[in-house]
Design an enzyme around this catalytic site. Sequence first.
Site, PDB file in Angstrom:
ATOM      1  N   SER A  17       0.794  -1.422   0.080  1.00 33.54           N
ATOM      2  CA  SER A  17      -0.102  -0.144  -0.076  1.00 33.54           C
ATOM      3  C   SER A  17       0.628   1.211   0.120  1.00 33.54           C
ATOM      4  O   SER A  17       1.901   1.606   0.631  1.00 33.54           O
ATOM      5  CB  SER A  17      -0.698   0.165   1.245  1.00 33.54           C
ATOM      6  OG  SER A  17      -1.654   1.384   1.109  1.00 33.54           O
ATOM      7  N   THR A  64      -9.103  -1.588   2.650  1.00 33.42           N
ATOM      8  CA  THR A  64      -9.106  -2.177   1.314  1.00 33.42           C
ATOM      9  C   THR A  64      -9.540  -3.425   1.654  1.00 33.42           C
ATOM     10  O   THR A  64      -9.799  -3.837   2.645  1.00 33.42           O
ATOM     11  CB  THR A  64      -7.631  -1.912   0.659  1.00 33.42           C
ATOM     12  OG1 THR A  64      -7.564  -2.641  -0.563  1.00 33.42           O
ATOM     13  CG2 THR A  64      -6.383  -2.261   1.697  1.00 33.42           C
ATOM     14  N   LYS A  68     -13.956  -3.898   2.943  1.00 34.96           N
ATOM     15  CA  LYS A  68     -14.990  -2.670   2.397  1.00 34.96           C
ATOM     16  C   LYS A  68     -16.398  -3.006   2.758  1.00 34.96           C
ATOM     17  O   LYS A  68     -17.216  -2.160   2.816  1.00 34.96           O
ATOM     18  CB  LYS A  68     -14.787  -2.446   0.948  1.00 34.96           C
ATOM     19  CG  LYS A  68     -13.510  -1.783   0.742  1.00 34.96           C
ATOM     20  CD  LYS A  68     -13.408  -1.478  -0.823  1.00 34.96           C
ATOM     21  CE  LYS A  68     -12.025  -0.496  -1.048  1.00 34.96           C
ATOM     22  NZ  LYS A  68     -11.787  -0.070  -2.395  1.00 34.96           N
ATOM     23  N   ASN A  89     -14.886   2.594   2.213  1.00 29.32           N
ATOM     24  CA  ASN A  89     -13.393   2.716   1.971  1.00 29.32           C
ATOM     25  C   ASN A  89     -12.794   3.592   2.984  1.00 29.32           C
ATOM     26  O   ASN A  89     -11.638   3.926   3.116  1.00 29.32           O
ATOM     27  CB  ASN A  89     -12.932   3.030   0.494  1.00 29.32           C
ATOM     28  CG  ASN A  89     -13.110   4.405   0.268  1.00 29.32           C
ATOM     29  OD1 ASN A  89     -13.742   5.227   0.843  1.00 29.32           O
ATOM     30  ND2 ASN A  89     -12.130   5.093  -0.758  1.00 29.32           N
ATOM     31  N   ASP A 104     -14.091   6.201  -3.510  1.00 26.31           N
ATOM     32  CA  ASP A 104     -13.644   5.762  -4.604  1.00 26.31           C
ATOM     33  C   ASP A 104     -14.321   6.202  -6.141  1.00 26.31           C
ATOM     34  O   ASP A 104     -13.518   6.803  -6.703  1.00 26.31           O
ATOM     35  CB  ASP A 104     -13.825   4.174  -4.837  1.00 26.31           C
ATOM     36  CG  ASP A 104     -12.947   3.189  -3.849  1.00 26.31           C
ATOM     37  OD1 ASP A 104     -11.831   4.006  -3.482  1.00 26.31           O
ATOM     38  OD2 ASP A 104     -12.968   2.219  -3.193  1.00 26.31           O
ATOM     39  N   GLY A 128     -15.227  -6.265 -16.033  1.00 25.46           N
ATOM     40  CA  GLY A 128     -15.132  -6.797 -14.516  1.00 25.46           C
ATOM     41  C   GLY A 128     -16.510  -6.555 -14.016  1.00 25.46           C
ATOM     42  O   GLY A 128     -17.300  -5.702 -14.411  1.00 25.46           O
ATOM     43  N   GLY A 131     -16.364  -5.132  -6.595  1.00 23.71           N
ATOM     44  CA  GLY A 131     -16.922  -4.096  -5.950  1.00 23.71           C
ATOM     45  C   GLY A 131     -16.645  -2.744  -6.684  1.00 23.71           C
ATOM     46  O   GLY A 131     -17.612  -2.098  -6.706  1.00 23.71           O
ATOM     47  N   TYR A 228      -2.619   0.789 -11.138  1.00 23.96           N
ATOM     48  CA  TYR A 228      -1.612   1.667 -11.208  1.00 23.96           C
ATOM     49  C   TYR A 228       0.003   1.168 -11.129  1.00 23.96           C
ATOM     50  O   TYR A 228       0.914   1.816 -11.127  1.00 23.96           O
ATOM     51  CB  TYR A 228      -1.664   2.850 -10.288  1.00 23.96           C
ATOM     52  CG  TYR A 228      -2.332   2.195  -8.674  1.00 23.96           C
ATOM     53  CD1 TYR A 228      -1.400   1.778  -7.785  1.00 23.96           C
ATOM     54  CD2 TYR A 228      -3.347   2.091  -8.600  1.00 23.96           C
ATOM     55  CE1 TYR A 228      -1.564   1.151  -6.587  1.00 23.96           C
ATOM     56  CE2 TYR A 228      -3.930   1.453  -7.122  1.00 23.96           C
ATOM     57  CZ  TYR A 228      -2.893   1.089  -6.514  1.00 23.96           C
ATOM     58  OH  TYR A 228      -3.305   0.383  -5.451  1.00 23.96           O
ATOM     59  N   GLY A 249      -4.810   3.925 -13.115  1.00 20.41           N
ATOM     60  CA  GLY A 249      -5.415   4.078 -11.684  1.00 20.41           C
ATOM     61  C   GLY A 249      -4.865   5.027 -10.760  1.00 20.41           C
ATOM     62  O   GLY A 249      -5.344   5.255  -9.710  1.00 20.41           O
TER      63      GLY A 249
HETATM   64  P1  NAP Z   1     -12.910  -7.555  -7.009  1.00 24.23           P
HETATM   65  O1  NAP Z   1     -14.193  -7.305  -6.278  1.00 24.23           O
HETATM   66  O2  NAP Z   1     -12.007  -8.735  -6.567  1.00 24.23           O
HETATM   67  O3  NAP Z   1     -13.508  -7.952  -8.586  1.00 24.23           O
HETATM   68  C1  NAP Z   1     -12.552  -8.415  -9.494  1.00 24.23           C
HETATM   69  C2  NAP Z   1     -13.367  -8.687 -10.772  1.00 24.23           C
HETATM   70  O4  NAP Z   1     -11.995  -9.047 -11.915  1.00 24.23           O
HETATM   71  C3  NAP Z   1     -14.366  -9.828 -10.738  1.00 24.23           C
HETATM   72  O5  NAP Z   1     -15.367  -9.442 -11.726  1.00 24.23           O
HETATM   73  C4  NAP Z   1     -13.772 -10.685 -11.367  1.00 24.23           C
HETATM   74  O6  NAP Z   1     -14.392 -11.823 -12.361  1.00 24.23           O
HETATM   75  C5  NAP Z   1     -12.524 -10.220 -12.639  1.00 24.23           C
HETATM   76  N1  NAP Z   1     -11.233 -11.104 -12.712  1.00 24.23           N
HETATM   77  C6  NAP Z   1     -10.721 -11.445 -11.761  1.00 24.23           C
HETATM   78  N2  NAP Z   1      -9.731 -12.372 -12.355  1.00 24.23           N
HETATM   79  C7  NAP Z   1     -10.011 -12.254 -13.578  1.00 24.23           C
HETATM   80  C8  NAP Z   1      -9.336 -13.157 -14.856  1.00 24.23           C
HETATM   81  N3  NAP Z   1      -8.256 -13.943 -14.610  1.00 24.23           N
HETATM   82  N4  NAP Z   1      -9.915 -13.043 -15.988  1.00 24.23           N
HETATM   83  C9  NAP Z   1     -11.177 -12.329 -16.186  1.00 24.23           C
HETATM   84  N5  NAP Z   1     -11.616 -11.710 -15.089  1.00 24.23           N
HETATM   85  C10 NAP Z   1     -11.213 -11.711 -13.562  1.00 24.23           C
HETATM   86  O7  NAP Z   1     -12.028  -6.578  -7.250  1.00 24.23           O
HETATM   87  P2  NAP Z   1     -12.403  -4.772  -7.322  1.00 24.23           P
HETATM   88  O8  NAP Z   1     -12.220  -4.413  -5.769  1.00 24.23           O
HETATM   89  O9  NAP Z   1     -13.392  -4.590  -8.042  1.00 24.23           O
HETATM   90  O10 NAP Z   1     -11.188  -4.230  -8.010  1.00 24.23           O
HETATM   91  C11 NAP Z   1     -11.019  -4.302  -9.230  1.00 24.23           C
HETATM   92  C12 NAP Z   1      -9.560  -4.018  -9.933  1.00 24.23           C
HETATM   93  O11 NAP Z   1      -9.546  -2.168  -9.639  1.00 24.23           O
HETATM   94  C13 NAP Z   1      -8.354  -4.257  -9.119  1.00 24.23           C
HETATM   95  O12 NAP Z   1      -7.325  -4.209 -10.132  1.00 24.23           O
HETATM   96  C14 NAP Z   1      -7.999  -3.163  -8.284  1.00 24.23           C
HETATM   97  O13 NAP Z   1      -6.624  -3.155  -8.014  1.00 24.23           O
HETATM   98  C15 NAP Z   1      -8.302  -2.108  -8.975  1.00 24.23           C
HETATM   99  N6  NAP Z   1      -8.847  -0.888  -7.949  1.00 24.23           N
HETATM  100  C16 NAP Z   1      -8.045   0.156  -8.018  1.00 24.23           C
HETATM  101  C17 NAP Z   1      -8.475   1.368  -7.344  1.00 24.23           C
HETATM  102  C18 NAP Z   1      -7.784   2.678  -7.673  1.00 24.23           C
HETATM  103  O14 NAP Z   1      -7.932   3.523  -6.750  1.00 24.23           O
HETATM  104  N7  NAP Z   1      -6.918   2.798  -8.550  1.00 24.23           N
HETATM  105  C19 NAP Z   1      -9.442   1.403  -6.432  1.00 24.23           C
HETATM  106  C20 NAP Z   1     -10.247   0.036  -6.392  1.00 24.23           C
HETATM  107  C21 NAP Z   1      -9.598  -0.991  -7.283  1.00 24.23           C
HETATM  108  P3  NAP Z   1     -15.330 -12.798 -11.473  1.00 24.23           P
HETATM  109  O15 NAP Z   1     -16.680 -12.322 -11.084  1.00 24.23           O
HETATM  110  O16 NAP Z   1     -15.621 -13.731 -12.637  1.00 24.23           O
HETATM  111  O17 NAP Z   1     -14.543 -13.323 -10.483  1.00 24.23           O
END
Ligand code: NAP
Length: 280
Positions: A17, A64, A68, A89, A104, A128, A131, A228, A249
Site C-alpha cells: 500500500s 482495502t 470494504k 473505504n 472511490d 469486470g 466491488g 496503477y 488508476g
Molecule cells: P474484485 O471485487 O475482486 O473484482 C475483480 C473482478 O475482476 C471480478 O469481476 C472478476 O471476475 C474479475 N477477474 C478477476 N480475475 C480475472 C481473470 N483472470 N479473468 C477475467 N476476469 C477476472 O476487485 P475490485 O475491488 O472490484 O477491483 C478491481 C480492480 O480495480 C483491481 O485491479 C483493483 O486493484 C483496482 N482498483 C483500483 C483502485 C484505484 O484507486 N485505482 C480502487 C479500487 C480498485 P469474476 O466475477 O468472474 O470473479
Amino acid sequence: MKNFVKLAVIGDPIEHSKSPEIHGAALKAIGADYEYEKVRVKAGELETFIKRAVESGTDGFNLTMPHKVDIIPYLESIDEEALRYGAVNTVKIVDGKLHGYNTDAEGYSMALKMRGRSFKGASVVLLGAGGVVRTLALRAAAEGANCVTVLNRTQEKAAEVAKAVQCVSDIKTWCGSCCSAEIAEAAAECDILINATPLGMHGCGEDYNDLSFMPCVKRGALVSDLIYNPEKTRFLAEAESLGYEIMNGKAMLIFQAILSDKIYTESDFDVTEVYKCVNY
Ligand code: NAP
C-alpha cells in the site's frame, strides 16, 4: 479544521500500500499534522482492530480488501453514497463511534474531470463486475451517463450490477461476458472503456491474452485501467499504440485518498489543488 489526525489503512495484503505516502503528502499540503500507519488486518480480525483503534484515539482509517463490506455492521452511520454502493473505504471515528463513507467513485470522477471528461452523456463500458465496478456503474448512472455496459467473466455478476443500476436510474444498461468479440461490439459505441479486473496487475500472474478488441474501440474514447502498478499495463500500452487517450488508476487512487482526508480533517480545501502536491 482538525490540525492533528491519527490515521491508518487496513487490509490484507497491505505491504504494497502507498496510502501512507499519498495521505502524508496530502495532509502536509493542507497543513495538518498526522500519524498514518499501515496495519495488516486479516479477514475476521476487524473487531479486534476497531477496539484497538478506538482505545488509541485513532481519528479514522481507510479500508482495502477484504474489509470494504464487512465493516458495515460496525458502523454507527453510513453516508448515502456508501450505502448505495454497499461498500465503505473510509471510516471516521467520533466519540468512539464509527461513521462510514466511500470516496472511490468520486475519486474516479475527479480523475476524469482532470482530463476534461465526465460520465455525463457518456457510454461507459466496464470490464469486470467486482466491488469497484458496482460503485463506478452507480456513479456513472447518477452523473447521467447515456449507457452503462458491464462485461465480466462470470456473467451473473455482470447482470447483478446492471440490475442495481436499473433499480436507481432509467439509463440504458447492458451486460455480458468479457470475451473479445463482446468487448469489441460494446467498445465500438463507447466513450469510456475501463479495465476493472486485476488482469495485468503486478503480482496477479494473469493478463489479457487477446486484445484484438482494441482497434474496435470508438475513436476519441478514453481507455482507462484502474491498475496503477505497473503504470502502463499491456491493455493501456495497446490502446496508446493505436492512438487512444489512456489513463491508469493512479489519479483515482490519489483523489480518493484526498477526499478521505477532507472527511478526517473536517476541512474544505480544494481537492484539485492538493492533488497537484501529491506525487508518490
Ligand atoms: P474484485 O471485487 O475482486 O473484482 C475483480 C473482478 O475482476 C471480478 O469481476 C472478476 O471476475 C474479475 N477477474 C478477476 N480475475 C480475472 C481473470 N483472470 N479473468 C477475467 N476476469 C477476472 O476487485 P475490485 O475491488 O472490484 O477491483 C478491481 C480492480 O480495480 C483491481 O485491479 C483493483 O486493484 C483496482 N482498483 C483500483 C483502485 C484505484 O484507486 N485505482 C480502487 C479500487 C480498485 P469474476 O466475477 O468472474 O470473479
